[in-house]
Scaffold this active site. Structure first.
Site, short mmCIF file in Angstrom:
data_model
loop_
_atom_site.label_atom_id
_atom_site.label_comp_id
_atom_site.label_asym_id
_atom_site.label_seq_id
_atom_site.Cartn_x
_atom_site.Cartn_y
_atom_site.Cartn_z
N LYS A 1 1.01 -1.24 -0.14
CA LYS A 1 0.01 0.12 -0.04
C LYS A 1 0.88 1.21 -0.12
O LYS A 1 1.84 1.52 1.04
CB LYS A 1 -0.87 -0.06 1.35
CG LYS A 1 -1.62 1.48 1.44
CD LYS A 1 -2.36 0.99 2.90
CE LYS A 1 -2.86 2.72 3.37
NZ LYS A 1 -3.34 2.64 4.54
N ASP B 1 -2.06 10.62 3.77
CA ASP B 1 -3.69 10.26 3.93
C ASP B 1 -4.27 11.12 4.73
O ASP B 1 -4.25 11.07 6.02
CB ASP B 1 -3.85 8.64 4.44
CG ASP B 1 -5.24 8.44 5.02
OD1 ASP B 1 -5.99 8.80 4.10
OD2 ASP B 1 -5.38 7.29 5.78
N LYS C 1 -9.33 13.11 8.91
CA LYS C 1 -8.90 12.78 10.23
C LYS C 1 -8.66 14.02 11.20
O LYS C 1 -8.63 15.08 10.62
CB LYS C 1 -7.17 12.18 10.05
CG LYS C 1 -7.14 10.88 9.35
CD LYS C 1 -5.78 10.37 9.16
CE LYS C 1 -5.75 9.28 8.43
NZ LYS C 1 -6.14 7.92 9.09
N ASP D 1 2.20 6.36 5.55
CA ASP D 1 0.84 5.66 4.97
C ASP D 1 1.47 4.89 3.80
O ASP D 1 0.49 3.82 3.48
CB ASP D 1 -0.40 6.33 4.81
CG ASP D 1 -1.48 5.31 5.01
OD1 ASP D 1 -1.32 4.25 5.73
OD2 ASP D 1 -2.67 5.71 4.72
N ASP E 1 -11.77 7.08 4.92
CA ASP E 1 -10.50 6.91 5.51
C ASP E 1 -10.00 5.44 5.51
O ASP E 1 -8.94 4.94 6.08
CB ASP E 1 -10.49 7.33 7.08
CG ASP E 1 -9.11 7.62 7.60
OD1 ASP E 1 -8.12 7.59 6.86
OD2 ASP E 1 -9.06 7.58 8.92
N GLU F 1 -9.21 3.56 3.17
CA GLU F 1 -8.75 3.69 1.59
C GLU F 1 -7.79 2.90 1.32
O GLU F 1 -7.85 2.41 0.21
CB GLU F 1 -8.39 5.22 1.45
CG GLU F 1 -6.97 5.64 1.51
CD GLU F 1 -6.53 5.33 3.19
OE1 GLU F 1 -5.38 4.89 3.31
OE2 GLU F 1 -7.46 5.62 3.83
N ARG G 1 -7.41 -0.42 2.02
CA ARG G 1 -8.03 -1.60 1.63
C ARG G 1 -8.82 -1.51 0.24
O ARG G 1 -8.58 -2.44 -0.51
CB ARG G 1 -9.03 -2.22 2.58
CG ARG G 1 -10.29 -1.43 2.75
CD ARG G 1 -10.98 -1.36 3.82
NE ARG G 1 -10.05 -0.93 5.09
CZ ARG G 1 -10.81 -1.08 6.26
NH1 ARG G 1 -11.68 -1.84 6.68
NH2 ARG G 1 -9.79 -0.65 7.23
#
Length: 495
Positions: A262, A267, A274, A285, A344, A346, A348
């Protein structure tokens, strides 16, 4: 200047070095191999040990000053009473390298006990020295000349002369170089590490090691129907990138190990934004993708006789007038529809299309790494990687690799009962099942996009970076999961 490593079989009393580091256990006497050096120091080592000024405890250090030539300083570093493993040696060497940096020496020699370290320990010494000396100074103005200290530039490992030791030393250097790539990508601010940065790094790795490189952008992913990945990229003007590296070290037709990462360069959470405090840490991230890049560098350096494919998906998750919204439904490249409950969640969504994409390579196994959930940090803290698989044999292989590499994991359940949480009223599934068992439902979501090959998911949200100084390494990127990936592939290559 990058850190350079060399291997020597010289006696410790015969070397010419500004710093000799000796890693010791809690023994009651100085090892025989160090007696000549101890005499040169006027018995300082033996007195320090006999008086218990130095007890060999984990992370304990004691500096002894020598003469103007030969061994100018000796740093004793304790490794504790635990059995000597690659991980124990790595930690001690990292502590040594941090002390060397504080002293301002440009070179150091490094040895274990009486110089009879086994191959695993030698590999750990190299990886640890690199970890302890690593820093990211690209964007900092150097201090005035009078305030500068020399940086550690060269490390010589003192060990026995054997083919096994030389191979372990080379492996240590390869893993260290791979971790350096992962760490640098992680530490770069989000406006410097962009999806195109992964293209540049991937191209460099491919050219150095003769790997095949494939890069997909928004148009190519649209043509492939990657609506799950692309919905995350809706809110940014930056071009999303899917980067594939192919190491063809095995026989033609051999099913490859596929490593997936990933790569969210930043993010914000998107529309489900967030909280502001500590959001700057979300530059990490992309640590799963960084881990894949670092692993491919190490695998290429080692020329492992196995086929390996590295796949990363990179974008940023930003709020905008075009961003995906809670309640939207998107379609992944395998045709399954996903109701977006929380933007959030995201990572996956990116990984879903990467897993479908991986099928074209006919994987022997696919392993992904992602800073996927805060839930895994609540469950396991910062000490263990969450390991998820419906294939217990595959999970056990990955767990063993992580343990050997000093990146321990813990197996998590993937029971069918948890799947109820990601059922949707309007689509095939939801992208989150709520707070309860959040890391488990995320793994079960990913499993929906796996077709016909063993799959292991690594949630590295608690281990890929640290928000505090760990003592043996500073705060920031840890290099996880490079070690796990490389150890797994090395083990498969031996079979």
């Amino acid at each position: 200047m990058p850190l350079s490593f060399s291997l020597s079989h010289a006696a410790p009393a015969a070397v010419d070095t500004p710093l000799l580091v000796v890693v010791l256990s809690p023994a009651s006497a100085v090892p025989d191999a160090l007696l000549d050096l101890d005499r040169q120091l006027g018995g300082a080592m033996s007195r320090s040990v006999s008086r218990r000024d130095f007890r060999g405890g984990r992370d304990e250090t004691l500096l002894l000053v020598g003469g103007d030539a030969g061994v100018q300083r000796v740093l004793l570093v304790g490794r504790g009473a635990a059995p000597l493993t690659r991980t124990v040696a790595r930690r001690a060497a990292a502590v040594a390298a941090r002390q060397a940096s504080k002293l301002g020496v440009a070179a150091m020699h490094l040895m274990l006990d009486g110089g009879d370290a086994d191959a695993n320990a030698v590999e750990g010494l190299v990886i640890g020295a690199a970890a302890g000396s690593w820093s990211y100074l690209d964007l900092q103005t150097p201090p005035p000349e009078k305030d500068r200290r020399a940086r550690l530039e060269a490390v010589t490992v003192l060990a026995a002369d054997s083919e096994e030791i030389r191979a372990a030393f080379a492996a240590g250097v390869a893993v260290a170089e791979g971790q350096a790539i992962a760490k640098r990508l992680g530490q770069m601010p989000g406006n410097y590490c962009t999806p195109d940065t992964f293209v540049e790094v991937g191209r460099d790795i491919a050219e150095r090691h003769g790997m095949a490189l494939t890069v997909l952008g928004r148009a190519e992913m649209t043509a492939r129907g990657m609506g799950s990945f692309l919905c995350v990229a809706q809110g940014t003007s930056q071009e999303p990138r899917l980067v594939t590296l192919e190491h063809r070290g095995g026989p033609e037709g051999q099913q490859p190990v596929v490593l997936i990462g990933k790569g969210l360069c930043f993010d914000t959470g998107g529309i489900s934004i967030k909280p502001a405090p500590e959001m700057e840490w979300m530059k990490f991230d992309m640590s799963g993708a960084g881990g894949v890049m670092g692993a491919m560098e190490a695998i290429g350096r080692l020329r492992l006789p196995i086929n390996v494919v590295g796949i990363i998906g990179s974008t940023t998750n930003m709020p905008s007038g075009e961003a995906v919204k809670p309640g939207d439904v998107v379609r992944a490249s395998n045709g399954k529809t996903i109701e977006i409950i929380n933007t959030d969640a995201e990572g996956r969504l990116v990984l879903a299309d990467l897993l479908v994409y991986a099928k074209q390579f006919n994987p022997a196994i696919a392993i992904d790494a992602a800073t996927l959930t805060g839930a895994i940090v609540i469950g396991l803290g910062h000490n263990a990687v969450g390991v998820f698989s419906t294939d217990q044999g595959a999970a056990n292989e990955v767990l063993a690799a992580g343990q050997a590499a000093g990146e321990p994991g813990w197996g998590m359940p993937m029971w069918e009962d948890y799947r109820e949480q990601i059922k949707s009223d309007v689509a095939d599934m939801k992208n989150t099942g709520g707070r309860a068992a959040g890391s488990i439902t995320a793994a079960l979501f990913l499993q929906e996009f796996v077709d016909g090959f063993p799959f292991v998911h690594l949630d590295v949200a608690g281990t890929a970076y640290s928000q505090s100084d760990l003592g043996w390494i500073p705060k920031g990127p840890t290099g996880t999961p490079v070690g796990t990936f490389v150890e797994f592939v090395r083990t498969r290559a031996r079979q």
